[in-house]
Design a protein around this motif. Structure first.
Motif, PDB file in Angstrom:
ATOM      1  N   HIS A 198      -1.516  -4.928   8.172  1.00  0.00           N
ATOM      2  CA  HIS A 198      -0.450  -4.776   7.105  1.00  0.00           C
ATOM      3  C   HIS A 198       0.006  -3.358   7.081  1.00  0.00           C
ATOM      4  CE1 HIS A 198       0.819  -6.704   2.086  1.00  0.00           C
ATOM      5  NE2 HIS A 198       0.732  -5.259   3.426  1.00  0.00           N
ATOM      6  N   ARG A 199      -0.593  -2.372   6.847  1.00  0.00           N
ATOM      7  CA  ARG A 199      -0.585  -1.396   6.852  1.00  0.00           C
ATOM      8  C   ARG A 199       0.770  -0.500   8.098  1.00  0.00           C
ATOM      9  NH1 ARG A 199      -4.446   3.780   7.689  1.00  0.00           N
ATOM     10  NH2 ARG A 199      -4.978   2.752   9.854  1.00  0.00           N
ATOM     11  N   ALA A 200       0.122  -1.017   9.048  1.00  0.00           N
ATOM     12  CA  ALA A 200       1.495  -0.811  10.165  1.00  0.00           C
ATOM     13  C   ALA A 200       2.601  -1.350  10.056  1.00  0.00           C
ATOM     14  CB  ALA A 200       1.145  -1.476  11.714  1.00  0.00           C
ATOM     15  N   MET A 201       2.479  -2.224   9.713  1.00  0.00           N
ATOM     16  CA  MET A 201       3.631  -3.153   9.297  1.00  0.00           C
ATOM     17  C   MET A 201       4.480  -2.289   7.841  1.00  0.00           C
ATOM     18  SD  MET A 201       5.555  -5.720  10.989  1.00  0.00           S
ATOM     19  CE  MET A 201       5.115  -7.266  11.634  1.00  0.00           C
ATOM     20  N   ALA A 202       3.808  -2.059   7.207  1.00  0.00           N
ATOM     21  CA  ALA A 202       4.779  -1.907   5.999  1.00  0.00           C
ATOM     22  C   ALA A 202       4.655  -0.134   6.136  1.00  0.00           C
ATOM     23  CB  ALA A 202       3.631  -1.070   5.065  1.00  0.00           C
ATOM     24  N   ARG A 203       4.587   0.307   7.540  1.00  0.00           N
ATOM     25  CA  ARG A 203       4.910   1.939   7.982  1.00  0.00           C
ATOM     26  C   ARG A 203       6.114   1.126   8.433  1.00  0.00           C
ATOM     27  NH1 ARG A 203      -0.196   4.614  10.118  1.00  0.00           N
ATOM     28  NH2 ARG A 203      -0.898   5.798   8.400  1.00  0.00           N
ATOM     29  N   ALA A 204       6.841   0.218   9.057  1.00  0.00           N
ATOM     30  CA  ALA A 204       8.096  -0.392  10.284  1.00  0.00           C
ATOM     31  C   ALA A 204       9.240   0.293   9.165  1.00  0.00           C
ATOM     32  CB  ALA A 204       7.110  -1.138  11.359  1.00  0.00           C
ATOM     33  N   TYR A 205       8.921  -1.167   7.880  1.00  0.00           N
ATOM     34  CA  TYR A 205       9.618  -1.421   7.448  1.00  0.00           C
ATOM     35  C   TYR A 205       9.963  -0.347   6.338  1.00  0.00           C
ATOM     36  CZ  TYR A 205      10.497  -5.075  10.451  1.00  0.00           C
ATOM     37  OH  TYR A 205      10.866  -5.574  11.601  1.00  0.00           O
ATOM     38  N   ARG A 206       9.429   1.209   5.906  1.00  0.00           N
ATOM     39  CA  ARG A 206       9.322   1.716   4.619  1.00  0.00           C
ATOM     40  C   ARG A 206      11.060   1.837   4.374  1.00  0.00           C
ATOM     41  NH1 ARG A 206       6.559   6.393   5.706  1.00  0.00           N
ATOM     42  NH2 ARG A 206       4.096   5.194   5.239  1.00  0.00           N
ATOM     43  N   GLY A 207      11.499   1.646   3.761  1.00  0.00           N
ATOM     44  CA  GLY A 207      12.895   1.642   3.317  1.00  0.00           C
ATOM     45  C   GLY A 207      13.626   1.056   3.712  1.00  0.00           C
ATOM     46  N   ILE A 265      14.326  -5.408   4.064  1.00  0.00           N
ATOM     47  CA  ILE A 265      13.310  -5.949   5.023  1.00  0.00           C
ATOM     48  C   ILE A 265      12.504  -5.450   3.778  1.00  0.00           C
ATOM     49  CG2 ILE A 265      11.075  -6.532   6.252  1.00  0.00           C
ATOM     50  CD1 ILE A 265      13.650  -7.486   8.340  1.00  0.00           C
ATOM     51  N   VAL A 266      10.918  -6.202   2.749  1.00  0.00           N
ATOM     52  CA  VAL A 266       9.921  -5.713   2.002  1.00  0.00           C
ATOM     53  C   VAL A 266       8.938  -5.844   2.411  1.00  0.00           C
ATOM     54  CG1 VAL A 266       9.345  -5.046   0.031  1.00  0.00           C
ATOM     55  CG2 VAL A 266      11.171  -5.333   0.590  1.00  0.00           C
ATOM     56  N   VAL A 267       7.572  -5.597   2.782  1.00  0.00           N
ATOM     57  CA  VAL A 267       6.691  -5.309   3.358  1.00  0.00           C
ATOM     58  C   VAL A 267       5.685  -4.014   2.141  1.00  0.00           C
ATOM     59  CG1 VAL A 267       4.377  -5.257   4.607  1.00  0.00           C
ATOM     60  CG2 VAL A 267       6.608  -5.763   5.848  1.00  0.00           C
ATOM     61  N   PRO A 268       4.921  -4.632   1.467  1.00  0.00           N
ATOM     62  CA  PRO A 268       3.922  -4.033   0.240  1.00  0.00           C
ATOM     63  C   PRO A 268       3.244  -3.105   0.616  1.00  0.00           C
ATOM     64  CG  PRO A 268       3.835  -6.313   0.373  1.00  0.00           C
ATOM     65  CD  PRO A 268       4.732  -6.271   1.239  1.00  0.00           C
ATOM     66  N   PRO A 269       3.097  -1.596   0.263  1.00  0.00           N
ATOM     67  CA  PRO A 269       1.865  -0.629   0.961  1.00  0.00           C
ATOM     68  C   PRO A 269       0.926  -1.318   0.221  1.00  0.00           C
ATOM     69  CG  PRO A 269       4.045   0.350  -0.082  1.00  0.00           C
ATOM     70  CD  PRO A 269       4.696  -1.083  -0.486  1.00  0.00           C
ATOM     71  N   VAL A 270       0.464  -0.915   1.426  1.00  0.00           N
ATOM     72  CA  VAL A 270      -1.569  -1.350   1.325  1.00  0.00           C
ATOM     73  C   VAL A 270      -1.722  -0.711   0.363  1.00  0.00           C
ATOM     74  CG1 VAL A 270      -1.924  -1.155   3.616  1.00  0.00           C
ATOM     75  CG2 VAL A 270      -3.320  -2.725   2.579  1.00  0.00           C
ATOM     76  N   VAL A 271      -2.846  -0.143  -0.114  1.00  0.00           N
ATOM     77  CA  VAL A 271      -3.872   0.233  -0.592  1.00  0.00           C
ATOM     78  C   VAL A 271      -5.458   0.829  -0.417  1.00  0.00           C
ATOM     79  CG1 VAL A 271      -4.094   1.709  -2.935  1.00  0.00           C
ATOM     80  CG2 VAL A 271      -2.458   0.555  -2.867  1.00  0.00           C
ATOM     81  N   MET A 272      -5.166   1.694   0.876  1.00  0.00           N
ATOM     82  CA  MET A 272      -6.239   1.869   1.967  1.00  0.00           C
ATOM     83  C   MET A 272      -7.400   1.900   1.586  1.00  0.00           C
ATOM     84  SD  MET A 272      -4.949   0.484   4.533  1.00  0.00           S
ATOM     85  CE  MET A 272      -6.331   0.251   5.715  1.00  0.00           C
ATOM     86  N   ASP A 273      -7.429   1.991  -0.029  1.00  0.00           N
ATOM     87  CA  ASP A 273      -8.489   3.604  -0.054  1.00  0.00           C
ATOM     88  C   ASP A 273      -9.097   2.315  -1.563  1.00  0.00           C
ATOM     89  OD1 ASP A 273      -7.345   5.438   0.080  1.00  0.00           O
ATOM     90  OD2 ASP A 273      -7.352   6.402  -1.859  1.00  0.00           O
ATOM     91  N   VAL A 274      -8.451   0.785  -1.344  1.00  0.00           N
ATOM     92  CA  VAL A 274      -9.790   0.105  -2.064  1.00  0.00           C
ATOM     93  C   VAL A 274      -9.274  -1.322  -1.380  1.00  0.00           C
ATOM     94  CG1 VAL A 274      -9.633   1.198  -4.849  1.00  0.00           C
ATOM     95  CG2 VAL A 274      -7.162  -0.120  -3.580  1.00  0.00           C
TER      96      VAL A 274
END
Length: 445
Positions: free
Chosen positions: A198-207, A211-220
């Motif tokens: 999820h984090r990798a895909m969110a980085r690819a589509y940031r902004g 297309i929106v991939v919501p950022p994942v909150v890795m800390d939790v």
């Protein structure tokens, strides 16, 4: 024999007898009623299951159009929707226990607010709305307690459900569906892997502009918990009947995310079912759930493009050289032409230079071709490499979405960018090209 099993046998025999002859309108109507009863019974059989039952609904929700008789198709889709979205929620007490065990701290330490009512059901868990201490609204996906242990029992009960399914949709490959579910469930139990995907895909589509991939909150995020920023939007089942939507535009966005995107940024998501997208008020589309995922190498990208280019050009031997060279088929040149014909049926809607409306007829033809190919002489040993399997699965599920959406477009215009290395010719294509030109390439985690 149980009453459920006896009912299945009776319905199967009736439907088989009607299909065998020239059935009258009355008998066809009776067959439709039997199939609808089977669909209702399918939900009843699977209703108390968790992971496997949800996966059946998710898989079929995207492929039912061409296989289920037209007379009962709308009702069947409604039943599938209930299987996906009306699952009985686990108590919030049990969900909180999973979160606190995985985080190693009280719920209030991680979240300032946590809604006890789930907002969605996933295949092996449920999703709750929450607020982080920094004020961000988030979606918290939590595995059902004991789900890993329950999977084995699910698979036993699944046999009954798939027997019902063979009555509802004659010709469907229930064996392939069972194998798919077995493999998918074990992958989806690893939420830490999914969070990384999820984090990798969110980085690819940031902004990205549409297309929106919501950022994942890795800390939790933990083994049984995934937290991502909350997205508000309409579900696929809501928008597909909306007469105001631009179906061609939404279809192009789906194709760009599930096909064009992976060939650009190497991140291949093979799970395009209706529950994995949200349609936002501003026209953007958000994509969720990255459990079935593969990062492609340059070699794999070249192989995928080469096989699709050969299919587009009608070059049976070039296609066969790619597939046989991967060890997926025996080196028998007699298989080249039938393999091309089946590939053209599966991918043809994307590769013809004219407008195509993806509907039940297109979906049914593609699904039928795939089933026939898997059962034809010489093809029983067909074992596609992971990247081809994931892409083909994505295409098959994607065409089901496009079929339910009744999307119309000249889809080759979307594929030209990677298939023929041409400049984009659609408005969305030009907008997206400008976005990616301003970013490092490829984008990897």
């Amino acid at each position: 024999m149980t009453s459920t099993a006896a009912g299945i046998a009776a319905r199967e025999a009736t439907a088989r007898a009607i299909r065998a002859g020239n059935a009258s309108d009355t008998r066809k109507a009776a067959a439709s009623r039997q199939q609808l009863k089977s669909a209702q019974a399918l939900v009843k059989v699977l209703g108390n299951m968790r992971g496997a039952a949800m996966k059946v609904g998710q898989t079929l929700s995207a492929v039912d159009l061409g296989l289920v008789p037209e007379e009962i198709r709308p009702q069947f889709q409604e039943i599938l929707a209930s299987l996906q979205h009306d699952a009985k929620p686990v108590s919030v007490k049990a969900i909180v226990k999973v979160i606190e065990e995985d985080l190693g701290e009280p719920l209030r330490s991680a979240f300032s607010d946590f809604d006890p009512e789930p907002i969605a059901a996933a295949s092996i868990g449920q999703v709750h709305r929450a607020v982080l201490h920094d004020g961000r609204d988030v979606a918290v996906k939590v595995q059902y307690p004991g789900i890993a242990e329950a999977i084995h029992a699910d698979m036993q009960n699944l046999r009954l459900g798939l027997k019902l399914l063979s009555v509802i949709a004659p010709g469907i490959d229930t064996g392939a569906i069972a194998q798919e579910i077995r493999e998918r469930i074990s992958e989806e139990l690893d939420y830490e892997l999914e969070a990384a995907n999820h984090r990798a895909m969110a980085r690819a589509y940031r902004g990205h502009p549409f297309i929106v991939v919501p950022p994942v909150v890795m800390d939790v995020c933990r083994e049984r918990v995934i937290v991502s920023e909350l997205i508000d939007g309409r579900r696929f089942n809501e928008i597909r009947s909306d007469i105001e939507i631009d179906r061609g535009r939404l279809g192009e966005i789906l194709i760009r995310f599930y096909i064009n995107g992976p060939l650009r940024h190497r991140l291949l998501n093979g799970d395009p079912h209706p529950g994995n997208s949200l349609f936002m008020a501003d026209g953007r589309v958000a994509f969720l759930d990255f459990g079935f995922f593969k990062t492609l190498s340059d070699v794999e990208i070249r192989q995928l493009i080469a096989s699709t280019r050969a299919t587009y050009e009608g070059d049976a031997h070039a296609l066969f050289d790619v597939i046989a060279g991967l060890g997926a088929l025996p080196p028998d040149p007699r298989l080249a032409e039938p393999f091309l014909q089946n590939y053209q049926t599966i991918f043809g809607w994307l590769l013809v230079d004219r407008e195509v409306t993806v509907d039940a007829a297109v979906t049914g033809e593609m699904m039928g071709a795939y089933s026939r190919m898997r059962n034809a002489d010489g093809f029983q040993s067909l074992t596609l490499p992971a990247e081809h399997f994931v892409l083909m699965r994505a295409v098959m599920l994607l065409i089901g979405l496009l079929g339910q959406l009744r999307a119309r477009g000249r889809w080759l215009d979307v594929a030209r960018e990677w298939l023929l290395d041409e400049e984009p010719v659609t408005e969305l294509g030009r907008i997206e090209a400008e976005y990616f030109r301003a970013r490092p390439y490829p984008v990897l985690a």
